[in-house]
Scaffold this motif. Sequence first.
Motif, PDB file in Angstrom:
ATOM      1  N   LEU A  13      36.820  38.530  35.699  1.00 37.73           N
ATOM      2  CA  LEU A  13      37.165  39.922  35.740  1.00 37.73           C
ATOM      3  C   LEU A  13      35.843  40.341  36.177  1.00 37.73           C
ATOM      4  O   LEU A  13      35.965  41.953  37.084  1.00 37.73           O
TER       5      LEU A  13
ATOM      6  N   ARG B   4      35.259  41.039  40.116  1.00 42.79           N
ATOM      7  CA  ARG B   4      36.241  41.308  41.178  1.00 42.79           C
ATOM      8  C   ARG B   4      35.822  42.719  40.752  1.00 42.79           C
ATOM      9  O   ARG B   4      36.577  43.749  41.617  1.00 42.79           O
ATOM     10  N   TRP B   5      35.933  44.045  39.497  1.00 44.60           N
ATOM     11  CA  TRP B   5      35.755  44.811  39.215  1.00 44.60           C
ATOM     12  C   TRP B   5      34.909  45.569  38.989  1.00 44.60           C
ATOM     13  O   TRP B   5      34.751  47.064  38.872  1.00 44.60           O
TER      14      TRP B   5
END
Length: 205
Positions: free
Chosen positions: A163, A166-167
Amino acid sequence: MPPWIEYSACAVCAISGVLAAEGKRMDLFGAVVLALVAAVGGGTIRDLCLGVRPVFWIQAPDHITWSLVAAVSTFVLAGFIEIPNRALTLADAFGLALFGIVGTEKALLLGSPAIVAVLLGIVTGVAGGILRDVLRSEIPWVLRAEVELYATAVGIGATIFVLLERWLPPSESHRYIAMSVILILRLAAMRWKLRLPTFQTRPKK
């Protein structure tokens, strides 16, 4: 991934392999076999799943060198001082944290989907320990209900890493945050006996 992280992971897992030989009446060769299996087993399975040829420790034999040095040093040291029983679980916890994210990051770099990267992170973290325990005729820790959060800790840390990657903007801190999460979860679970629910069936009427 800085090479020292994977070398350190191999070393601490090799230490766990030697300590796991205690009480099994193994000689130096047997202890070293356990150490090497624990050190490179998970990463080997990961590389085979990813189609990486040759596997990581053949590409960079220093992984074996670090593992052997750690294994032999621990074997010799154990003959002079009493190593606490907790040392095995601590070494294993550090190996979980390091290898779990090493495996996840490598899978992502090779283009694996997020869920596959998380699963391969878990495999990298726990498979060496499974092979180690099978060789010493024990039920692997990952399958024991009485062992506190094990593969679950790796899965949570690996998911957090995916996560973050990705973010958020790219940063080396992501891997260290995720490794810390795995280690803290595992140590906290050991301290406060945190476990997943065990499988139980209703009594037959």
